[in-house]
Design a protein around this motif. Structure first.
Motif, short mmCIF file in Angstrom:
data_model
loop_
_atom_site.label_atom_id
_atom_site.label_comp_id
_atom_site.label_asym_id
_atom_site.label_seq_id
_atom_site.Cartn_x
_atom_site.Cartn_y
_atom_site.Cartn_z
N VAL A 35 0.84 -1.20 0.00
CA VAL A 35 0.00 0.00 0.00
C VAL A 35 0.87 1.25 0.00
N ASP A 36 1.90 1.28 0.85
CA ASP A 36 2.76 2.46 0.96
C ASP A 36 3.48 2.76 -0.34
N VAL A 37 4.03 1.75 -0.96
CA VAL A 37 4.79 1.95 -2.19
C VAL A 37 3.86 2.45 -3.30
N ALA A 38 2.66 1.91 -3.37
CA ALA A 38 1.71 2.34 -4.40
C ALA A 38 1.35 3.82 -4.21
N SER A 39 1.21 4.27 -2.96
CA SER A 39 0.85 5.67 -2.70
C SER A 39 2.03 6.61 -2.93
N LEU A 40 3.26 6.13 -2.71
CA LEU A 40 4.44 6.97 -2.92
C LEU A 40 4.71 7.20 -4.40
N TYR A 41 4.36 6.24 -5.26
CA TYR A 41 4.67 6.35 -6.69
C TYR A 41 3.39 6.07 -7.49
N PRO A 42 2.43 6.99 -7.42
CA PRO A 42 1.13 6.74 -8.07
C PRO A 42 1.22 6.66 -9.59
N GLY A 43 2.27 7.20 -10.17
CA GLY A 43 2.40 7.16 -11.62
C GLY A 43 2.95 5.86 -12.16
N GLU A 44 3.32 4.95 -11.30
CA GLU A 44 3.88 3.66 -11.72
C GLU A 44 2.86 2.56 -11.47
N SER A 45 2.59 1.79 -12.50
CA SER A 45 1.52 0.79 -12.41
C SER A 45 1.84 -0.33 -11.43
N GLN A 46 3.12 -0.67 -11.33
CA GLN A 46 3.55 -1.70 -10.39
C GLN A 46 5.06 -1.66 -10.26
N PRO A 47 5.63 -2.18 -9.16
CA PRO A 47 7.09 -2.26 -9.04
C PRO A 47 7.66 -3.18 -10.11
N LEU A 48 8.79 -2.77 -10.70
CA LEU A 48 9.43 -3.55 -11.76
C LEU A 48 10.93 -3.67 -11.52
#
Length: 535
Positions: free
Chosen positions: A346-359
């Motif tokens: 949840v935290d990572v998704a909110s920190l980088y909203p412009g990225e669809s998923q970690p890669l």
């Protein structure tokens, strides 16, 4: 006391108490002329022929007949005794005996070459460690004679092991101490001497080097603590081995593993490689291309903090595998805790909203990731991060080997990798052998030397280990099994070497080279005498 016994007694005294060396001479002083390789099929002087006939005879005037060749190209006992007696007499100053000795050495070289060409395996090799006393020509000569006597036409000489290098003190640009450090021998080059002595006998001499195991002496280097391999439990490879010892586990006290991603470790190793290559060995073998092996349950790595990827250089390289900001952030969290939580996702998704998923490298965007639940995302990311961590640990080993082998292959000599056939095995659902030795990813241009040391009371498990490698090799002829044991007798519940070799020949006749670990196992008393004698 008979003549042969007197000679043997004198030889033993000369061998392990030493010859008087004129004061002021260097450590390369020789009490007799250097052995030369004479012209093929050169006749013996009559005095030599008479001496041979008087104490047992030779196997004919010319080349020994094929039908008379012993199994595995062993030199007959009477010729072994004769050669030793001539060496003893030559050392004591008998020029005629020295001449006869040189001739017999040359004839045995011819016999060995012909016999190995006509018999399986075409190359029979042995592993050997040298000691300071081997600087004496009479000792080095006898050592190589003993190997020839048992049909070995290749020898793998340890040039870097136990934190020492086989380089002369006066020409040692490495951070490791020289094996030979006795006063008066500063210029003596044991490696060059061994290469020359072996070639005089028709043998190929390979340089055998430890790789990721730099030895305890490396700890004297400034900043070495940052160069050692580290796991996620705050332990260096040295701390880990000490802990195993405290807990009663078996540990090799010569093992100090470095982080293969560390540039200083690679620079130090390259300096060693360059010096060894200047001696022009016939090949180079890289051993310890792996991480430490744990004891008991720790022999299997099941969590990321079990892996040796926590050194500063390894961690930095791991983070650089991320392909976006959220990927790097999630890798950091995974390394720090050893697992991911739903809150991390949840935290990572909110920190980088412009990225669809970690890669990260090798991870393609997953269809449906955005529609998955937080728990599904966490499980997906954690599973793939574990795979990435293993691949990262593997890649460090492979890169270190490739970097080491490159200058060897550019020089046009063979490079080989020494490994355990089980060192790359996965265990259970997620575990893997803690050595993380990905030999199936080693370059196919290299020789593969699997240490086939299986113990099961017979040859079955040994053959299985060899065949596991043969079946994965692009060129089975490049597979060169390493066997442990002794000739003619069972050792540590392993069959005799003859039995092991015959079983391998039946299962994999395409194999051309087999080696035996080690000379010290075959001649333990002689090895101890060489190890502890004084120059």
């Amino acid at each position: 006391m008979s003549l042969p016994l007197r000679l043997l007694h004198s030889f033993a005294r000369l061998l392990f108490t030493g010859l008087a060396r004129p004061q002021g001479t260097s450590g390369t002083y020789s009490p007799f002329p250097k052995i030369r390789r004479s012209t093929r099929r050169r006749c013996f002087p009559l005095i030599g022929l008479a001496l041979m006939l008087s104490i047992g005879g030779f196997m004919g005037m010319g080349r020994p007949a094929q039908a008379q060749r012993p199994d595995f190209c062993h030199v007959p006992t009477n010729e072994i005794q004769l050669k030793q007696q001539l060496l003893v007499a030559g050392v004591q100053g008998d020029a005629n005996s020295m001449e006869q000795y040189e001739e017999l050495v040359d004839r045995h070289a011819e016999f060995l070459e012909d016999c190995r060409q006509d018999n399986w395996p075409q190359n029979q090799a042995i592993w050997v460690r040298l000691y300071p006393c081997d600087a004496r020509p009479e000792v080095m000569n006898q050592l190589f004679d003993m190997m020839v006597n048992k049909g070995y036409n290749q020898v793998y000489v340890e040039v870097f092991g136990a934190g020492q290098v086989l380089l002369p003190q006066s020409d040692n640009p490495t951070v490791w101490p020289s094996v030979l450090r006795s006063p008066g021998y500063e210029n003596h080059d044991l490696l060059a001497q061994a290469i020359e002595t072996g070639r005089e006998r028709g043998m190929k001499v390979y340089a055998w080097m430890f790789s990721m195991n730099f030895g305890h002496s490396y700890l004297q280097r400034s900043g070495s603590s940052q160069i050692l391999a580290r796991n996620g439990q705050g332990q260096s490879s040295l701390d880990y081995s000490r802990q195993i010892s405290i807990n009663g586990g078996e540990v090799n006290h010569e093992e100090v593993f470095i982080d293969p991603y560390n540039p200083q470790a690679r620079t130090d190793y390259q300096a060693l490689l360059d010096s060894v290559l200047q001696r022009n060995p016939d090949g180079m073998l890289f051993d310890y291309i792996r991480y430490p092996r744990g004891s008991g349950p720790d022999s299997v790595a099941e969590r990321v903090d079990d892996l040796w990827i926590y050194g500063p250089s390894a961690q930095q390289a791991f983070l650089q595998r991320a392909q976006n900001n959220s990927g790097q952030d999630i890798i950091v969290r995974f390394l720090q805790r050893g697992y991911l939580t739903n809150q991390d996702v949840v935290d990572v998704a909110s920190l980088y909203p412009g990225e669809s998923q970690p890669l990260w490298q090798s991870l393609e965007p997953a269809a449906g990731y955005g529609d998955a639940t937080t728990e599904q995302r966490r499980a997906y990311l954690q599973q793939n991060l574990w795979r990435l961590a293993i691949a990262h640990a593997f890649q460090g080993v492979v890169d270190f080997l490739n970097t080491a082998a490159a200058p060897v292959q550019r020089q046009g000599i063979p490079a080989g990798a020494v490994f355990f056939p089980e060192g790359n095995q996965f265990v259970g659902q997620t575990g893997i052998d803690s050595r993380l030795q990905p030999w199936d990813r080693f370059p196919t241009s290299m020789e593969w030397h699997p240490m086939s040391y299986g113990v099961c009371g017979g040859t079955g498990c040994i053959v299985d280990q060899v065949m596991r490698v043969v079946e994965r090799a692009a060129n089975p002829g490049q597979v060169k099994p390493v066997l442990a044991g002794s000739w003619g007798e069972r050792t540590n519940n392993r069959p005799a070497l003859e039995s092991q070799m015959l079983a391998i020949r039946q299962a994999a006749p395409q194999i051309r080279t087999v080696s035996h670990f080690a000379f010290s196992w075959q001649e333990p008393e002689y090895d101890r005498q060489r190890q502890f004698c004084q120059l």
